[in-house]
Design a protein around this motif. Sequence first.
Motif, PDB file in Angstrom:
ATOM      1  N   TYR A   1       0.835  -1.198   0.000  1.00 60.49           N
ATOM      2  CA  TYR A   1       0.000   0.000   0.000  1.00 60.49           C
ATOM      3  C   TYR A   1       0.876   1.258   0.000  1.00 60.49           C
ATOM      4  N   LEU A   2       0.418   2.272  -0.683  1.00 59.66           N
ATOM      5  CA  LEU A   2       1.095   3.559  -0.691  1.00 59.66           C
ATOM      6  C   LEU A   2       1.148   4.119   0.728  1.00 59.66           C
ATOM      7  N   CYS A   3       2.310   4.608   1.141  1.00 61.46           N
ATOM      8  CA  CYS A   3       2.468   5.226   2.468  1.00 61.46           C
ATOM      9  C   CYS A   3       2.423   6.738   2.314  1.00 61.46           C
ATOM     10  N   LEU A   4       1.428   7.366   2.902  1.00 65.81           N
ATOM     11  CA  LEU A   4       1.263   8.805   2.748  1.00 65.81           C
ATOM     12  C   LEU A   4       2.388   9.585   3.425  1.00 65.81           C
TER      13      LEU A   4
ATOM     14  N   ARG B   1      -0.963  -1.148  -4.634  1.00 62.97           N
ATOM     15  CA  ARG B   1      -0.047  -1.115  -5.778  1.00 62.97           C
ATOM     16  C   ARG B   1      -0.670  -1.741  -7.021  1.00 62.97           C
TER      17      ARG B   1
ATOM     18  N   CYS C   1      -4.373   6.509   6.483  1.00 62.60           N
ATOM     19  CA  CYS C   1      -3.477   5.447   6.024  1.00 62.60           C
ATOM     20  C   CYS C   1      -4.233   4.360   5.265  1.00 62.60           C
ATOM     21  N   PHE C   2      -3.773   4.066   4.053  1.00 55.79           N
ATOM     22  CA  PHE C   2      -4.433   3.051   3.224  1.00 55.79           C
ATOM     23  C   PHE C   2      -4.313   1.660   3.832  1.00 55.79           C
TER      24      PHE C   2
ATOM     25  N   SER D   1      -1.980   9.167  -6.169  1.00 54.08           N
ATOM     26  CA  SER D   1      -2.306   9.178  -4.737  1.00 54.08           C
ATOM     27  C   SER D   1      -3.520  10.043  -4.430  1.00 54.08           C
TER      28      SER D   1
ATOM     29  N   SER E   1       6.524   3.413  -0.197  1.00 55.07           N
ATOM     30  CA  SER E   1       5.968   2.339   0.627  1.00 55.07           C
ATOM     31  C   SER E   1       6.912   2.029   1.773  1.00 55.07           C
TER      32      SER E   1
ATOM     33  N   GLY F   1      -5.012   2.795  -2.457  1.00 52.06           N
ATOM     34  CA  GLY F   1      -3.564   2.877  -2.295  1.00 52.06           C
ATOM     35  C   GLY F   1      -2.861   1.571  -2.603  1.00 52.06           C
TER      36      GLY F   1
ATOM     37  N   THR G   1      -6.659   7.514  -5.947  1.00 43.42           N
ATOM     38  CA  THR G   1      -6.919   6.144  -5.507  1.00 43.42           C
ATOM     39  C   THR G   1      -7.715   6.098  -4.208  1.00 43.42           C
TER      40      THR G   1
END
Length: 656
Positions: free
Chosen positions: A111-114, A161, A195-196, A153, A177, A159, A156
């Motif tokens: 998952y994408l980390c903000l 991948r 957080c996703f 970002s 990530s 988040g 989505t």
Amino acid sequence: MTKPPLPELLNAAVTAVGGTERPGQAAMADAVAVAVDDHSHLLVQAGTGTGKSLGYLVPALAHGERVVVATATLALQRQLVERDLPRTVDALHPLLRRRPQFAMLKGRSNYLCLHRLHEGVPQDEEEGLFDQFEAAAPSSKLGQDLLRMRDWSDETETGDRDDLTPGVSDRAWAQISVSSRECLGATKCAYGAECFAEQARERAKLADVVVTNHALLAIDAIEGAPVLPQHEVLIVDEAHELVSRVTGVATGELTPGQVGRAVRRAAKLVNEKAADALQSASEGFERVMELALPGRLEEVPEDLGYALMALRDAARTVISALGSTRDKSVQDEDAVRKQALASVETIHGVAERITQGSEYDVVWYERHDRFGASVRVAPLSVSGLLREKLFTDRSVVLTSATLKLGGDFNGVGASLGLAPEGTAGEDIPQWKGLDVGSPFDYPKQGILYVARHLATPGREGSRTDMLDELADLVEAAGGRTLGLFSSMRAAQAAAEDLRGRLDRPILLQGEETLGELIKNFAASPETCLFGTLSLWQGVDVPGASCQLVVMDRIPFPRPDDPLMSARQKAVEEAGGNGFMAVAATHAALLMAQGAGRLVRAMGDKGVVAVLDPRLANARYGSYLRASLPDFWYTTDRNQTRRSLAAIDATAKAEGK
């Protein structure tokens, strides 16, 4: 409330996905329902085309308790979440009078980390990468990917991948990530509420069905850090992959590059004495690894032992320092410390594991042209881990098209730490087995041809007779060939040879992305696709484009494979047949998967050709053949070529 009859539920679900009930599907659903109700364990072999997803989803949803479904491939995860589950839930809702909820859950690094996205990568070696966000026209592919991911970002909802299309490289994704060890935690992170990964976990906690992967299942079970929500039923699809995936999760590795990165990450965060000690230990480890030769280490060499003990002790000191000097008021500093701590903890854990020297671990050196030398440690067997961690406090259903090797479930059951039903002894969980067959008429749809006249393949050297045979078969088939090779070198040699002989397009794994290769192979009947391991299990091309599947040799593990040879030796020392228990079982599983590429639909016809005479001549040949679909068997090369030519002519007449 009384549950509706299972046949009624299954029929509703099958109708909803636009099909008709398939042979074996009802028997599978009945067996799964019994196992779930009895809290027992079930192994189900369900051939391609059985519709096994509904065979386990319907009884699991009807049971009413939380279910975790673990699969090995992204394709099946997507099929479950995007197609099978929505339609099945809609179909069962009126009958069950409730609407089961479902969710997908993966490891945090998916998952994408903000925090990482907005604050940047907290490492010296990556400085400047995120500066490219501000550039009007990033010059590098990495810069372009970073810009695209920043825009994504904002759009989505997950988040995830896998929802980013087209995808990006591992290096690009690593910039946005984090691993679970690097994560600051939802309560400390400024972006925790958005957080996703945390949102995915919350959805999973509320879901009746959680779809995940084998790796996350292994982490949840083995590492003692619960990731999955509590569940009463576990369904493992593509279960033939489970032992391999669990072994991968339980394997540790150290490389000089990895240790060097940890040193750089920690250097500015701890006192000079601790940093110098880790730097010195890193240099000592690198010197040892420069001389490392590939192979198993039955005893850890003295120089490696000293280097690892120095690493372990220095890492312990740094871990203590990082833990005691944390400044909780500075978010970015926390991120830097968290990543440094994760890196050093990994080094400490692997170094300590190897220096402890457990008899249940296998240690070996590997050397890669690109990455240099590494030292690795893996469990001799994962059956005990699985028995203790996976098969307690829940009912487990394991299913695949290839669970019966050599004609029975015993080998797979033993590798999972299970015993057949009725076996004496209460300490070992027991399994029931069911083979629901296949909707395909294998004896009429396929031929198993073994080139008995060829020379037995050796370890090295060109096989000119095999290449001659391959060229003849491909020509007779009119292309339409999936070539499964035991090594990349063999695949490359065959592609080069046949490109010089035949006027047919020969696609080769590695020359394009796998997805693009398979797409092009399916689109052009005259085309051949050659490759190695991932093609044995990852190709689904029904129809006339794949009417010949060729295996160049029986895919035994290499004799010098450290883990396989250690497992074989352990079986022999215990009085068993190590070759049959390890090497032959490994080959049988791969061959069963490879042969399964041929018949993917009711109208498919073709030949599986094995260009290794040992399948016909050796004593273990019957065991391997019993693991394959029940094709019509022959060693007659002329008959095989005539059959291929007839199949090709029919396909052309039909415009395929």
